[in-house]
Design an enzyme around this catalytic site. Sequence first.
Site, PDB file in Angstrom:
ATOM      1  N   THR A  20       0.752  -1.002   0.022  1.00  0.00           N
ATOM      2  CA  THR A  20      -0.132  -0.076  -0.166  1.00  0.00           C
ATOM      3  C   THR A  20       0.932   1.261   0.010  1.00  0.00           C
ATOM      4  O   THR A  20       2.117   1.194   0.302  1.00  0.00           O
ATOM      5  CB  THR A  20      -0.687   0.036   1.225  1.00  0.00           C
ATOM      6  OG1 THR A  20      -0.047   0.096   2.448  1.00  0.00           O
ATOM      7  CG2 THR A  20      -1.605  -1.251   1.272  1.00  0.00           C
ATOM      8  N   GLU A  47      -5.739  -4.200  -0.141  1.00  0.00           N
ATOM      9  CA  GLU A  47      -6.200  -5.295   0.757  1.00  0.00           C
ATOM     10  C   GLU A  47      -7.169  -6.186   0.264  1.00  0.00           C
ATOM     11  O   GLU A  47      -7.241  -7.077   1.007  1.00  0.00           O
ATOM     12  CB  GLU A  47      -6.613  -4.668   2.205  1.00  0.00           C
ATOM     13  CG  GLU A  47      -5.063  -4.068   2.825  1.00  0.00           C
ATOM     14  CD  GLU A  47      -5.102  -2.521   2.634  1.00  0.00           C
ATOM     15  OE1 GLU A  47      -5.264  -1.963   1.462  1.00  0.00           O
ATOM     16  OE2 GLU A  47      -4.405  -1.861   3.467  1.00  0.00           O
ATOM     17  N   LYS A  66     -15.748  16.227  11.534  1.00  0.00           N
ATOM     18  CA  LYS A  66     -16.956  16.364  12.719  1.00  0.00           C
ATOM     19  C   LYS A  66     -17.389  17.598  13.253  1.00  0.00           C
ATOM     20  O   LYS A  66     -16.487  18.297  13.968  1.00  0.00           O
ATOM     21  CB  LYS A  66     -16.332  15.239  13.861  1.00  0.00           C
ATOM     22  CG  LYS A  66     -17.381  14.913  14.635  1.00  0.00           C
ATOM     23  CD  LYS A  66     -16.992  13.749  15.720  1.00  0.00           C
ATOM     24  CE  LYS A  66     -18.111  13.022  16.381  1.00  0.00           C
ATOM     25  NZ  LYS A  66     -17.803  11.846  17.134  1.00  0.00           N
ATOM     26  N   TRP A 120     -21.232  14.153  11.338  1.00  0.00           N
ATOM     27  CA  TRP A 120     -20.236  13.834  10.401  1.00  0.00           C
ATOM     28  C   TRP A 120     -20.448  14.785   8.959  1.00  0.00           C
ATOM     29  O   TRP A 120     -21.557  14.540   8.336  1.00  0.00           O
ATOM     30  CB  TRP A 120     -20.163  12.488  10.203  1.00  0.00           C
ATOM     31  CG  TRP A 120     -19.895  11.556  11.202  1.00  0.00           C
ATOM     32  CD1 TRP A 120     -20.740  10.944  11.933  1.00  0.00           C
ATOM     33  CD2 TRP A 120     -18.690  11.539  11.837  1.00  0.00           C
ATOM     34  NE1 TRP A 120     -20.137  10.205  13.132  1.00  0.00           N
ATOM     35  CE2 TRP A 120     -18.693  10.543  13.260  1.00  0.00           C
ATOM     36  CE3 TRP A 120     -17.347  12.127  11.772  1.00  0.00           C
ATOM     37  CZ2 TRP A 120     -17.812  10.222  13.580  1.00  0.00           C
ATOM     38  CZ3 TRP A 120     -16.381  11.764  12.536  1.00  0.00           C
ATOM     39  CH2 TRP A 120     -16.635  10.871  13.532  1.00  0.00           C
TER      40      TRP A 120
END
Length: 536
Positions: A180, A323, A433, A438
């Site tokens: 990654t 992944e 936030k 959110w």
Amino acid sequence: MSLGAMQDWSMRVAHVIDHAAREAPDREIVTHWADGSETRTDWAGIHRDARKMAQALQALGLKKGDKVASLAMNHARHLVSWFGVAGMGGVLHTCNPRLFEDQLEYIVNHAEDRVMIYDAAFQPIIDKMRDKWPGVEHYICFDPPEEFDGVGFEDWIGEQDGDFEWLAVDERDPCMICYTSGTTGHPKGVQYEHRSTMLHAIAGLQPAAFNFSASSVMLPVVPMFHAASWGLPYAGAMAGIKFVFSAVNDPAVLDDLMKREGVTDSAGVPTVWLAHFHYADAKGIELPKLRAATIGGSAAPRFMIERLMKNGTRVQHAWGMTETSPIGTVGGPTADWDDLTFEQQVDKTMKQGRPIFGVELRTVDLDDPTKVLPRDGTSSGALHIRGPWVLKRYFKTDEDAIDAEGWFNTGDVAILHPDGTMQITDRTKDVIKSGGEWISSVELENAAVGHPAVAEAAAIGMYHPKWDERPVLFVVRKEGAECSAEEVVNFLSDKVAKWWLPDAVEFVDDIPHTATGKISKKDLRDRFGDYKLADA
Ligand code: ADP
């Protein structure tokens, strides 16, 4: 000995290339090289060269489980190495040439690569890194220039006769490793197995995913070093499709190849299409008439989906990560598709599609991960995934990266809809936030790039004494275009909730990107570490 009544047939990558060579031997593999030349081979040729390469690796003393690194763009010889390395029991480590030097140093040493095969275009990287990679014993150039005193790929495999039996590896043995890009700390290695690779590729073939048939002609723009090019080389070999590769990502070259070679399918990150649009508009020419474009890696903006769909191209908006091999979800027509208006179809395509068979998704509360959220189309939470091609444990670590029930926490924030459609709203670390609620930075950015003067936008949360965080939008204007902060906010006002509107819009010359071309919020936050909102 099998206990059942069916045959033993282990899930090995070698079966894929054997099948392609048997069933589609003369289906072409075209390459446009960095120097502008073009070559043609076919699945029979790839099969022959892969066997020669496997022999050549053994002649160098490589054994089962040894790692072979590649530092290369998309072309037929890179494809040969996918099958040649796996076929002799090796593990191909596709390195991303855009990684920083210290990351390249780390991943090659960490993977213990013994051979490095690279494109001539990356010779400067090789020259710089050679001393830092003590474990690399052999350097081979895929496309050596005429005057070259090293080993060229074709000469190297040309010494072999191709009479080679694939190694009978276990289906749980590794065949590929990708790292990654590692926005924090060292990059992490994800090791794919023969079995996971095969299952992922078979799943990728289905109509709800890549929809490949023998008539497909695919030009993958997604690099072969980025999450195994989304598994396309394997799926394409299974279906015996024609591949058109380009070692350069110039839209002029891609446009010409797509039109000249009868390309039906393409796949890449959104910026690829952005560049193509600019090119076509500047030239006043039409976009290629593709059957389908798979777009993933980051969110595809509305105007892009709309334009491609109006051009008659099915847009398969996909989500995944290194992944997850990488495919998790792909967008295709849902059950209600034909009853939807064009606008509604675009709305649906903006979301990231549905899980393909084999993987399961769930979302959990961001503050309380024990609370699994309903698939109600409104609750947004941390996205978890599990399935046979999802990572269990990072390479060379002792601890599992999944919970007791097998769920891998993706680091993404998403909403699941009742029809199974998944919608990415953010990354856990990028979500803003404000007053305990959110705000999706991704949605703000997507809405902002719909403004005709905006080339790129990135929203990050800045400290606010009353609300905790408030969004600030960083905007790169298109060349020669003008627009004020007020105009941007006005433009957004009917597209997002009022309390989501950014407290400030800052114009910048550029926005930092990661090695995989995504906006790097971390670098942006670092760059504006001292930033203060007017009322903070
Ligand atoms: P890296 O993190 O190294 O750039 P990955 O390809 O593994 O490489 O990145 C995966 C991440 O990219 C996902 O976790 C998600 O945040 C983002 N992503 C992938 N596809 C999409 C998509 N269609 N829409 C929005 N975000 C996406």
